[in-house]
Design an enzyme around this catalytic site. Structure first.
Site, PDB file in Angstrom:
ATOM      1  CB  CYS A 114      32.682  39.112  40.858  1.00 17.57           C
ATOM      2  SG  CYS A 114      31.667  40.553  41.337  1.00 17.57           S
ATOM      3  CG  HIS A 251      33.934  37.127  44.007  1.00 20.41           C
ATOM      4  ND1 HIS A 251      34.273  38.320  44.466  1.00 20.41           N
ATOM      5  CD2 HIS A 251      32.339  37.499  43.980  1.00 20.41           C
ATOM      6  CE1 HIS A 251      33.527  39.324  44.571  1.00 20.41           C
ATOM      7  NE2 HIS A 251      32.434  38.630  44.239  1.00 20.41           N
ATOM      8  CG  ASN A 281      31.708  41.768  46.317  1.00 17.69           C
ATOM      9  OD1 ASN A 281      32.506  41.904  45.429  1.00 17.69           O
ATOM     10  ND2 ASN A 281      30.411  41.264  46.209  1.00 17.69           N
TER      11      ASN A 281
END
Length: 330
Positions: A114, A251, A281
């Site tokens: 990420c 993120h 996500n």
């Protein structure tokens, strides 16, 4: 050498298929209320059977070209951040070179999960300011739905697919990059993994079904502790105060996690850009998707100071403070 690096264009793409909370209610023991309360997610985009990381990347790059009228033929390096490449090899970066017929370029993928997009930007800045490169394409692209266990109610609600791309070019007068902070906690790798060849880590047996495995509680605790410290270090390095930052773009892991990080760091949610509510996500792609949304919604403007912070599996993290300016320079 006094070369500087400037971000000059951005593009994004998400698949058309939507996976709503109501759809997940039919798949596992969950509810829209439960998902919203714990993650802030309403829906996520899901790649089709014939859509892969390369497919999404091509679309994001085409969006960049069309929006900013950019020519890719003089790109001299392609950096792709992804944890879900079409193949172990060849890389997605090589597929991009072939698809756009870029004649003279290096090409490679990197896996910082990420944090991949901020890693890619940091590397592009370093390669350009070293004087060895002039124009670098940085892409973050993920098809996490293909490695999500849809029988696991704790993880299947989280993940979506998407891609973002930016151009970083040499500019002798203007730099986008103000400060960077990087760190790793490899000991925490057990808390977020997907196996390949090895079946154990730290002498513990792993789930080897090829799907993502996450200890959400431990990752949450690590991020909520680590990112605010990283933000503090970035502000110290750049000699800026929190009020000097126009936008915070962490993120988009989980809206509740972002709220905790903002509270500990001193950022207002009104000054925080995310892509989590309608895209889920998307790992390395979440930051460029949030930036792109911010531009579309006329929030992000040339001259803004932006703090980006990627964090995830590894465990690894990298924050950047950048000056946003996509205007044409003479």
């Amino acid at each position: 050498m006094n070369s500087k690096a400037r971000i000059t264009a951005i593009g994004a793409y998400v698949p058309h298929k939507r996976l709503l909370n109501e759809d997940l209610e039919k798949m596992v023991d969950t509810s829209d209320e439960w998902i919203m309360q714990r993650t802030g997610m309403k829906e996520r985009r899901i790649a089709g059977d014939k859509e892969y990381a390369s497919t999404l990347a091509f679309k994001a790059i085409e969006n960049l070209i069309e929006t900013y009228n950019k020519d890719l033929q003089d790109i001299d390096c392609i950096i792709v951040a992804t944890t879900t490449p079409d193949y172990v090899f060849p890389s997605v970066a090589c597929q991009i070179q072939d698809y756009f017929k870029i004649p003279h370029t290096g090409a490679f993928d990197l896996n910082a999960t990420c944090a991949g997009f901020t890693y890619g930007l940091h590397l592009a800045n370093s390669l350009i300011t070293s004087g060895f490169h002039r124009k670098i394409l940085v892409v973050a692209t993920e098809t996490l739905s293909k490695v999500t266990d849809y029988s696991d109610r704790t993880t299947c609600i989280l993940f979506g697919d998407g891609a973002g791309a930016v151009l970083v070019e040499r500019d002798e007068e203007h730099s986008s990059f103000i400060a960077a902070h990087i760190g790793t906690n490899g000991e925490g790798g057990m808390h977020l993994y997907r196996t390949s060849l090895a079946a154990t880590m730290h002498e513990q047996t792993l789930n080897t079904n090829g799907k993502m495995v996450q200890n959400g509680r431990e990752v949450y605790k690590w991020a909520a502790r680590t990112v605010p410290l990283g933000v503090k270090e970035l502000l110290h390095k750049s000699e800026l105060q929190i009020h000097d930052v126009d936008w915070f773009v962490p993120h988009s892991a989980n809206l509740r996690m972002i709220e905790s990080i903002c509270e500990k760091s001193g950022f207002l949610m009104e000054k925080t850009l995310t892509s989590v509510a309608y895209m889920g996500n998307t790992s390395s792609a979440s930051i460029p998707l949030a930036l792109h949304l911010g531009i579309e919604e006329q929030k992000v403007k040339n001259g803004d100071t932006i703090l980006l912070y990627g964090f995830g599996g590894g465990l690894t993290h990298l924050g950047l403070i950048i000056k946003w300016d996509l205007s044409e320079k003479n």
